[in-house]
Design a protein around this motif. Structure first.
Motif, PDB file in Angstrom:
ATOM      1  N   CYS A  40       0.851  -1.203   0.000  1.00  0.00           N
ATOM      2  CA  CYS A  40       0.000   0.000   0.000  1.00  0.00           C
ATOM      3  C   CYS A  40       0.884   1.250   0.000  1.00  0.00           C
ATOM      4  CB  CYS A  40      -0.890  -0.023   1.231  1.00  0.00           C
ATOM      5  SG  CYS A  40      -1.867   1.477   1.418  1.00  0.00           S
ATOM      6  N   VAL A  41       0.568   2.199  -0.859  1.00  0.00           N
ATOM      7  CA  VAL A  41       1.322   3.456  -0.909  1.00  0.00           C
ATOM      8  C   VAL A  41       0.526   4.606  -0.302  1.00  0.00           C
ATOM      9  CG1 VAL A  41       2.791   2.810  -2.850  1.00  0.00           C
ATOM     10  CG2 VAL A  41       0.571   3.861  -3.301  1.00  0.00           C
ATOM     11  N   LEU A  42      -0.557   4.271   0.369  1.00  0.00           N
ATOM     12  CA  LEU A  42      -1.375   5.254   1.096  1.00  0.00           C
ATOM     13  C   LEU A  42      -1.837   6.400   0.197  1.00  0.00           C
ATOM     14  CD1 LEU A  42       0.657   5.275   4.411  1.00  0.00           C
ATOM     15  CD2 LEU A  42      -1.613   4.295   4.061  1.00  0.00           C
ATOM     16  N   CYS A  43      -2.164   6.061  -1.027  1.00  0.00           N
ATOM     17  CA  CYS A  43      -2.632   7.097  -1.950  1.00  0.00           C
ATOM     18  C   CYS A  43      -4.026   7.584  -1.582  1.00  0.00           C
ATOM     19  CB  CYS A  43      -2.632   6.564  -3.378  1.00  0.00           C
ATOM     20  SG  CYS A  43      -3.838   5.250  -3.655  1.00  0.00           S
ATOM     21  N   GLY A  44      -4.797   6.753  -0.919  1.00  0.00           N
ATOM     22  CA  GLY A  44      -6.132   7.158  -0.476  1.00  0.00           C
ATOM     23  C   GLY A  44      -7.233   6.966  -1.506  1.00  0.00           C
ATOM     24  N   CYS A  81      -8.665   4.241  -2.437  1.00  0.00           N
ATOM     25  CA  CYS A  81      -9.675   3.298  -1.935  1.00  0.00           C
ATOM     26  C   CYS A  81     -10.647   4.007  -1.002  1.00  0.00           C
ATOM     27  CB  CYS A  81      -9.006   2.119  -1.233  1.00  0.00           C
ATOM     28  SG  CYS A  81      -7.886   2.603   0.096  1.00  0.00           S
ATOM     29  N   CYS A 104      -7.678   0.860  -6.553  1.00  0.00           N
ATOM     30  CA  CYS A 104      -6.292   0.733  -6.078  1.00  0.00           C
ATOM     31  C   CYS A 104      -5.330   0.704  -7.271  1.00  0.00           C
ATOM     32  CB  CYS A 104      -6.133  -0.542  -5.246  1.00  0.00           C
ATOM     33  SG  CYS A 104      -4.475  -0.698  -4.539  1.00  0.00           S
ATOM     34  N   VAL A 160      -2.174   0.033  -7.306  1.00  0.00           N
ATOM     35  CA  VAL A 160      -1.058  -0.914  -7.149  1.00  0.00           C
ATOM     36  C   VAL A 160      -1.607  -2.277  -6.731  1.00  0.00           C
ATOM     37  CG1 VAL A 160       0.606   0.914  -6.616  1.00  0.00           C
ATOM     38  CG2 VAL A 160      -0.694  -0.138  -4.762  1.00  0.00           C
TER      39      VAL A 160
END
Ligand code: SF4
Ligand code: SF4
Ligand code: SF4
Length: 354
Positions: free
Chosen positions: A150-154, A156, A203, A205
Motif C-alpha cells: 500500500c502506498v497510502l494514496c487514499g 480506496c 487501487c 497498485v
C-alpha cells in the motif's frame, strides 16, 4: 480583439479552460501527459502522491497540479528538468514505502507505480524500506489487503466514501504506522464493508487484490470482453477478463453509463457460476422421486405433452411462466411469447434470484 478570459499558457501554448478545472484537468484536456497516482476522477483532490507536480511561474515551489485551480494568465510548465527530477524522487519514495518487488505481485503489468517507475527510469531505490507493521488480511472470500504494497494514496478511501458512499474505510494511525482502516480497524468481513469492490478497482497498485482472480493470469494474457451485467435490470457495463476461454475476473467499465465503473458485489464477484461443475448441462426428468438425465427431444416432448394435458383439463389460466432477471431481454421476450401466445395466459413474471 480581447483575449478570451479563461486562457492560460501550458508548455508555451495558449490553451482555454473551464471555470473550476484544476491544472491537471486542463493539461489532460490538452494532451499534456501529467502523470498521477492518487487522483480519482470525480473525487476531491488530495495531492497525496505528488507525482503530478508542475512548475508555475511565480510559485515558490513546484505544485501538485491536481490541487491547483486553473487561473487566467497562469504559466504552467509540465516537463521541465526540475519537474522530472521531483517526480522521479517522489516515485522513488513511493517505491521505498513497501515491498515493491513486482515479480510475484498480482498487479504486475497493471500497476500505475510500476509504469511510472519504468517511464521515469527509477531503477534503484536509495531509501531503506520500513518493515510492514501489518500482516496481509485474507480472511474474507473476496478481497485480499496486502498492506506491504500500500502506498497510502487514499484512492480506496475516496472510492468507498465519495463514489459508493459506503464510508467503510478511512485513514488510520499516524506516521510510519499509517494504514487504511475500517471502523475499529476490524477485518473487512467484520466491518461496514459491503464488498462492492470499488476500492479494489480504484487501487493503483497491488495492495488490494481479488482473491478468486489471484494467480489466474497476467493482464497481457487476458482478453477483455465488454458485456452487460446479467444480474439485474440496471444494465451495468463491465469487462469479462477471459483467459483460455474461461472468465477469470470482472471489472467495471469506467467509460460507460450507467455505472461508470462501479459494480455491486454480485456483478463484480459473482461470476464463479459460469464455469461451475454443478451447472446443469443436460435436461433432468424426475421419475419415482429421482432425477435421470435425458435428451433434449425427450424432455421437450414431455413438457409439451404435460402443458397440453394441464390446459385441456384446467384451462389456460392454470399455466404460468416464471422467468429470470438474469436472462437476456430476448430470452424474456420469448418466454412471455410462449406464455401468452402458446399457453393463452397472461401469467408471466420474473424472479431476480433465478
Ligand atoms: S504494487 Fe506495483 S510496483 Fe509494487 S510490487 Fe506490485 S506491481 Fe510492483
Ligand atoms: S468493498 Fe466497497 S464497501 Fe468495502 S471497503 Fe471497498 S469500497 Fe468500501
Ligand atoms: S490500498 Fe491501494 S488504493 Fe488504498 S491507499 Fe493503499 S495503495 Fe492506495
Amino acid at each position: 480583439m480581447a483575449e478570451p478570459t479563461n486562457v492560460l499558457t501550458l508548455d508555451g501554448n495558449k490553451v482555454s479552460f473551464q471555470a473550476g478545472q484544476t491544472v491537471l484537468q486542463v493539461a489532460r484536456d490538452h494532451g499534456a501527459p501529467i502523470p498521477s497516482l492518487c487522483h480519482l476522477d470525480g473525487c476531491a483532490a488530495t495531492g497525496a502522491c505528488r507525482v503530478c507536480v508542475v512548475e508555475i511561474k511565480g510559485a515558490r515551489s513546484l505544485v501538485a497540479s491536481c490541487t491547483i485551480p486553473a487561473a487566467p494568465g497562469m504559466e504552467v510548465w509540465t516537463r521541465t528538468e526540475k519537474v522530472i527530477q521531483s517526480r522521479r524522487l517522489n516515485i522513488e519514495l513511493l517505491l521505498s514505502m513497501g515491498r515493491h518487488d513486482c515479480v510475484t505481485c498480482e498487479a504486475n503489468g497493471d500497476c500505475v507505480l510500476q509504469s511510472l517507475a519504468y517511464e521515469y527510469r527509477v531503477e534503484t531505490v536509495r531509501f531503506a524500506r520500513p518493515e510492514s507493521h501489518y500482516p496481509t488480511e485474507a480472511a474474507n472470500p473476496m478481497i485480499i489487503r496486502d498492506f506491504s504494497r500500500c502506498v497510502l494514496c487514499g484512492r480506496c478511501v475516496q472510492a468507498c466514501n465519495e463514489v459508493q458512499v459506503n464510508e467503510a474505510i478511512s485513514h488510520g494511525f499516524r506516521g510510519a504506522r499509517s494504514k487504511i482502516v475500517t471502523k475499529g480497524d476490524q477485518p473487512y468481513e467484520q466491518s461496514d464493508c459491503v464488498f462492492c469492490g470499488e476500492c479494489l478497482q480504484a487501487c493503483p497498485v497491488g495492495a488490494l487484490v481479488e482473491k478468486q482472480a489471484k494467480g489466474r493470469g497476467r493482464p497481457w494474457e487476458m482478453q477483455k470482453v465488454k458485456t452487460t451485467c446479467a444480474y439485474c435490470g440496471v444494465g451495468c457495463q463491465m469487462f469479462l477478463h477471459v483467459r483460455n476461454g474461461r472468465v477469470v475476473k470482472v471489472t467495471g467499465d469506467a467509460q460507460s453509463e450507467p455505472n461508470h465503473g462501479s459494480l455491486c458485489v454480485k456483478g463484480r464477484f459473482g461470476y464463479d457460476f459460469i464455469h461451475s461443475p454443478e451447472r446443469l448441462t443436460k435436461p433432468l426428468i424426475r421419475e419415482n422421486g429421482d432425477f435421470r438425465e435425458a435428451g433434449w427431444d425427450e424432455a421437450l416432448d414431455l413438457v409439451t405433452r404435460r402443458f397440453r394435458e394441464i390446459r385441456q383439463a384446467h384451462g389456460p389460466d392454470s399455466l404460468a411462466g416464471l422467468t429470470s432477471a438474469r436472462a437476456t431481454n430476448e430470452e424474456n421476450y420469448l418466454m412471455q411469447k410462449l406464455v401468452r401466445a402458446g399457453f393463452g395466459a397472461n401469467h408471466i413474471d420474473h424472479c431476480a434470484r433465478l
